[in-house]
Scaffold this motif. Structure first.
Motif, PDB file in Angstrom:
ATOM      1  N   ASP A  14       0.828  -1.217   0.000  1.00  0.00           N
ATOM      2  CA  ASP A  14       0.000   0.000   0.000  1.00  0.00           C
ATOM      3  C   ASP A  14       0.859   1.263   0.000  1.00  0.00           C
ATOM      4  O   ASP A  14       0.461   2.302  -0.526  1.00  0.00           O
ATOM      5  N   TRP A  15       2.020   1.176   0.608  1.00  0.00           N
ATOM      6  CA  TRP A  15       2.909   2.339   0.641  1.00  0.00           C
ATOM      7  C   TRP A  15       3.415   2.648  -0.777  1.00  0.00           C
ATOM      8  O   TRP A  15       3.494   3.803  -1.192  1.00  0.00           O
ATOM      9  N   PHE A  16       3.731   1.585  -1.533  1.00  0.00           N
ATOM     10  CA  PHE A  16       4.179   1.789  -2.919  1.00  0.00           C
ATOM     11  C   PHE A  16       3.038   2.298  -3.790  1.00  0.00           C
ATOM     12  O   PHE A  16       3.244   3.042  -4.743  1.00  0.00           O
ATOM     13  N   ALA A  17       1.820   1.886  -3.427  1.00  0.00           N
ATOM     14  CA  ALA A  17       0.657   2.265  -4.241  1.00  0.00           C
ATOM     15  C   ALA A  17       0.378   3.763  -4.185  1.00  0.00           C
ATOM     16  O   ALA A  17      -0.351   4.291  -5.022  1.00  0.00           O
ATOM     17  N   GLN A  18       0.964   4.472  -3.217  1.00  0.00           N
ATOM     18  CA  GLN A  18       0.712   5.910  -3.141  1.00  0.00           C
ATOM     19  C   GLN A  18       1.198   6.621  -4.404  1.00  0.00           C
ATOM     20  O   GLN A  18       0.652   7.649  -4.790  1.00  0.00           O
ATOM     21  N   ALA A  19       2.258   6.084  -5.044  1.00  0.00           N
ATOM     22  CA  ALA A  19       2.732   6.697  -6.285  1.00  0.00           C
ATOM     23  C   ALA A  19       1.885   6.218  -7.459  1.00  0.00           C
ATOM     24  O   ALA A  19       1.546   6.995  -8.347  1.00  0.00           O
ATOM     25  N   ASP A  20       1.573   4.940  -7.475  1.00  0.00           N
ATOM     26  CA  ASP A  20       0.769   4.359  -8.549  1.00  0.00           C
ATOM     27  C   ASP A  20       0.252   3.018  -8.020  1.00  0.00           C
ATOM     28  O   ASP A  20       1.055   2.165  -7.627  1.00  0.00           O
ATOM     29  N   PRO A  21      -1.075   2.837  -8.009  1.00  0.00           N
ATOM     30  CA  PRO A  21      -1.613   1.583  -7.454  1.00  0.00           C
ATOM     31  C   PRO A  21      -1.004   0.346  -8.106  1.00  0.00           C
ATOM     32  O   PRO A  21      -0.907  -0.713  -7.478  1.00  0.00           O
ATOM     33  N   ALA A  22      -0.565   0.502  -9.350  1.00  0.00           N
ATOM     34  CA  ALA A  22       0.003  -0.660 -10.043  1.00  0.00           C
ATOM     35  C   ALA A  22       1.256  -1.176  -9.326  1.00  0.00           C
ATOM     36  O   ALA A  22       1.504  -2.388  -9.284  1.00  0.00           O
ATOM     37  N   PHE A  23       2.043  -0.263  -8.739  1.00  0.00           N
ATOM     38  CA  PHE A  23       3.307  -0.698  -8.123  1.00  0.00           C
ATOM     39  C   PHE A  23       3.063  -1.665  -6.964  1.00  0.00           C
ATOM     40  O   PHE A  23       3.788  -2.644  -6.792  1.00  0.00           O
ATOM     41  N   ASN A  31       2.201  -4.950  -8.370  1.00  0.00           N
ATOM     42  CA  ASN A  31       3.390  -5.569  -8.974  1.00  0.00           C
ATOM     43  C   ASN A  31       4.256  -6.237  -7.915  1.00  0.00           C
ATOM     44  O   ASN A  31       4.756  -7.341  -8.114  1.00  0.00           O
ATOM     45  N   LEU A  32       4.425  -5.533  -6.803  1.00  0.00           N
ATOM     46  CA  LEU A  32       5.266  -6.082  -5.742  1.00  0.00           C
ATOM     47  C   LEU A  32       4.662  -7.356  -5.162  1.00  0.00           C
ATOM     48  O   LEU A  32       5.364  -8.351  -4.942  1.00  0.00           O
ATOM     49  N   ARG A  33       3.362  -7.312  -4.920  1.00  0.00           N
ATOM     50  CA  ARG A  33       2.703  -8.501  -4.353  1.00  0.00           C
ATOM     51  C   ARG A  33       2.866  -9.697  -5.282  1.00  0.00           C
ATOM     52  O   ARG A  33       3.216 -10.788  -4.854  1.00  0.00           O
ATOM     53  N   ARG A  34       2.580  -9.451  -6.557  1.00  0.00           N
ATOM     54  CA  ARG A  34       2.656 -10.580  -7.511  1.00  0.00           C
ATOM     55  C   ARG A  34       4.081 -11.088  -7.627  1.00  0.00           C
ATOM     56  O   ARG A  34       4.320 -12.293  -7.694  1.00  0.00           O
ATOM     57  N   TYR A  35       5.043 -10.155  -7.621  1.00  0.00           N
ATOM     58  CA  TYR A  35       6.434 -10.584  -7.764  1.00  0.00           C
ATOM     59  C   TYR A  35       6.872 -11.416  -6.550  1.00  0.00           C
ATOM     60  O   TYR A  35       7.480 -12.480  -6.702  1.00  0.00           O
ATOM     61  N   TYR A  36       6.520 -10.931  -5.364  1.00  0.00           N
ATOM     62  CA  TYR A  36       6.842 -11.690  -4.142  1.00  0.00           C
ATOM     63  C   TYR A  36       6.260 -13.106  -4.224  1.00  0.00           C
ATOM     64  O   TYR A  36       6.922 -14.104  -3.916  1.00  0.00           O
ATOM     65  N   CYS A  48       8.115  -3.434 -12.458  1.00  0.00           N
ATOM     66  CA  CYS A  48       8.604  -2.168 -11.886  1.00  0.00           C
ATOM     67  C   CYS A  48       7.853  -1.867 -10.593  1.00  0.00           C
ATOM     68  O   CYS A  48       6.623  -2.038 -10.534  1.00  0.00           O
ATOM     69  N   PHE A  49       8.589  -1.395  -9.594  1.00  0.00           N
ATOM     70  CA  PHE A  49       7.994  -1.125  -8.278  1.00  0.00           C
ATOM     71  C   PHE A  49       8.075   0.357  -7.890  1.00  0.00           C
ATOM     72  O   PHE A  49       7.312   0.831  -7.053  1.00  0.00           O
TER      73      PHE A  49
END
Ligand SMILES: Cc1cc2nc3c(=O)[nH]c(=O)nc-3n(C[C@H](O)[C@H](O)[C@H](O)COP(=O)(O)OP(=O)(O)OC[C@H]3O[C@@H](n4cnc5c(N)ncnc54)[C@H](O)[C@@H]3O)c2cc1C
Length: 497
Positions: free
Chosen positions: A135-144, A147-152, A287-288
């Motif tokens: 959620d912290w990464f999503a502040q810039a773009d929800p896609a990030f 992306n992180l969740r799926r990559y993990y 990309c994250f």
């Protein structure tokens, strides 16, 4: 919250916790581009003399995940499939989860005497924390965040080995990476297209890079990004054999000699490599962070990733210090020097370091708190203190071993000598107070490989620098530490009449 979600859309179920042969099989089919000693490899890394022994050591770690004696500690049931996956991916919610993570770190670290710095659990821990903070990464773009969740989840389910690269090439430290050679050296985004970014330039320094499955291009843990660094401020993940990605590996320190002669170098030579990006295309879903110095500066601290990485590190440095204590004790016993007071003081110093690390680790776990993303997170001050101390404390180990081993460290014939015409001389003249000649040589070769060999030199450099420059780490520690209560206490004393 992570681990309570259904199987992420678009993520391909994998093989769960891998065995050693599964790790080696995947490596056999990878086309990783490695430049080494004038040779270009585009595959075949696992069979190359520079890497074949260390990849077998890694394979042994993966095999431990399936060993009935260890699998309950090293794996847990995947929330997606129920299959066993590596414990370092476990999102800790309870003290038992945290303890299990810690036990798993210890099992692997003990196996390599703490000599392998980049066992998969190090970066798995980072990915666990980063994905939990999606959620912290999503502040810039929800896609990030997605992306992180799926990559993990992909790395967890396929049990992939990640390496990472963080800092600019070392050309001119008087200017920032973005100013070196007009900004051309440091890996940067040269363009974006419909479905991703293109990276050009270089980064230092990927340990285990040549035999990893994935490269994480992450911000530095210590260097701060400024607004001018926008082009250089990104985080992404790249398959290790992506077109345009190449590793410039250093000279290998495993010389292909018997384990008797190079007991550590023949097992744990991890390799380090400069990473070159020759217009490497990275799809957006990998990309994250993109062009965001602020997010890069908070990458490890705001997400608690640095805490979970350091939690793994303290298990490894404790394992290494335990090994040093065993080694120095056998050495002192072998040549009858333990009754001398300065020898006792040196051994006591190793014990002090060991018990200090254990205390930090215990305090960090005992004072763990749930962070804003619902992750039970070890207390940072003890771990931060450990990561600031160990680069200095660990430099004493080779010094102590050299001082106590003295000329014995040069009376170290090879296996061929021990079994050859010199065998009788070795057995007689190299005997020690507690060991026959051949056994004493075996012990002293291990001491030599811990404090004098090229492998030992690289280990010392690694312990000093692998988490970033300790000088700047200390500066960051100071800046983040609240000293106001201490200043106020002294001021109050001064004001007392
Ligand atoms: C064996 C080994 C393995 C490594 N593995 C990895 C890895 O897997 N992944 C990864 O990304 N990185 C890795 N690193 C790199 C590591 O992060 C860096 O070594 C560390 O951040 C220090 O940076 P540097 O080496 O560029 O040193 P430099 O920044 O070039 O520093 C050189 C000297 O100059 C001083 N100095 C430079 N600039 C300043 C400044 N602004 N203020 C004060 N002093 C300064 C430093 O204190 C130091 O004494 C590894 C390094 C080593 C040695």
């Amino acid at each position: 919250m992570l681990d309570e979600r259904p199987w992420a859309e678009g993520t391909v179920p994998g093989m769960a916790a891998r065995s050693g042969s599964e790790f080696l099989d995947r490596l056999a089919s990878a086309r990783v581009h490695v430049e080494i000693q004038g040779q270009t490899l585009t595959g075949g890394v696992a069979g190359h003399p520079a890497f074949r022994n260390v990849v077998r050591s890694y394979a042994e770690l993966y095999d431990m995940q399936h060993d009935p004696a260890h699998r309950d500690v090293l794996t847990y049931a995947s929330p997606a499939t129920g299959d066993p996956v590596a414990t370092s991916f476990l999102v800790p919610r309870t003290p038992e989860d945290l303890a299990k993570r810690s036990q798993a770190f210890k099992l692997w670290a003990d196996r390599s005497l703490g000599m392998l710095g980049r066992t998969p659990d190090y970066l798995n821990s980072a990915l666990m924390a980063l994905a939990s903070a999606a959620d912290w990464f999503a502040q810039a773009d929800p896609a990030f965040g997605g992306n992180l969740r799926r990559y993990y989840e992909q790395v967890r389910e396929q049990d992939l080995l990640c390496t990472h690269t963080l800092i600019p090439p070392q050309a001119n430290r008087a200017v920032s990476g973005s100013q070196q050679a007009g900004g051309a050296l440091m890996a940067h985004i040269v363009r974006e297209d419909d479905n991703g970014i293109v990276i050009r330039g270089a980064r230092m320094l990927a340990t285990s890079g040549p035999f990893a499955d994935e490269l994480l291009v992450f911000p530095s843990t210590v260097l701060r990004n400024t607004p001018e660094d926008k082009q250089y401020s990104f985080a992404c993940a790249i398959p290790n054999d992506a077109p345009g990605l190449r590793y410039l590996a250093r000279e290998p320190l495993d010389y292909g000699l018997p384990r008797h002669d190079h007991p550590l170098g023949s097992r744990f030579e991890e390799s380090d490599a400069v990473v070159v990006f020759d217009d490497v295309h990275v799809p957006y879903e990998r990309c994250f962070v993109l062009g965001d110095p602020e997010l890069c500066n908070g990458f490890y601290t705001r997400t608690s990733a640095v805490v979970h990485m350091t939690h793994q590190v303290i298990a490894r440095t404790t394992a290494k210090t335990s090994y040093i204590l065993g080694l120095v004790s056998l050495l002192a016993q072998a040549i009858g020097i333990e009754q001398f007071q300065h020898v006792q003081a040196d051994i006591a110093e190793v014990i002090t370091t060991l018990e200090t690390l254990r205390a930090f680790s215990r305090a960090a776990e005992a004072d763990a708190e749930v962070n804003e993303f619902g992750v039970l997170t070890p207390a940072w001050p003890p771990l931060n203190t450990a990561r600031n101390l160990y680069p200095r404390l660990s430099q004493r180990f080779p010094e102590i071993l050299r001082k106590l081993g003295a000329s014995g460290l040069m009376a170290t014939p090879t296996q061929a000598d021990v079994a050859g015409p010199a065998a009788a001389d070795i057995e007689t003249y190299l005997q020690s107070a507690t060991l026959g000649g051949a056994d004493r040589v075996k012990l002293f070769r291990l001491v030599w490989d811990t404090c004098i060999s090229a492998f030992a030199g690289r280990q010392a450099l690694y312990e000093y620098y692998f988490f970033g420059d300790p000088v700047r780490m200390a500066g960051a520690y100071l800046a983040s530490y609240d000293r106001e209560p201490y200043k106020a206490a002294v001021s109050a004393f001064l004001d007392r009449s």
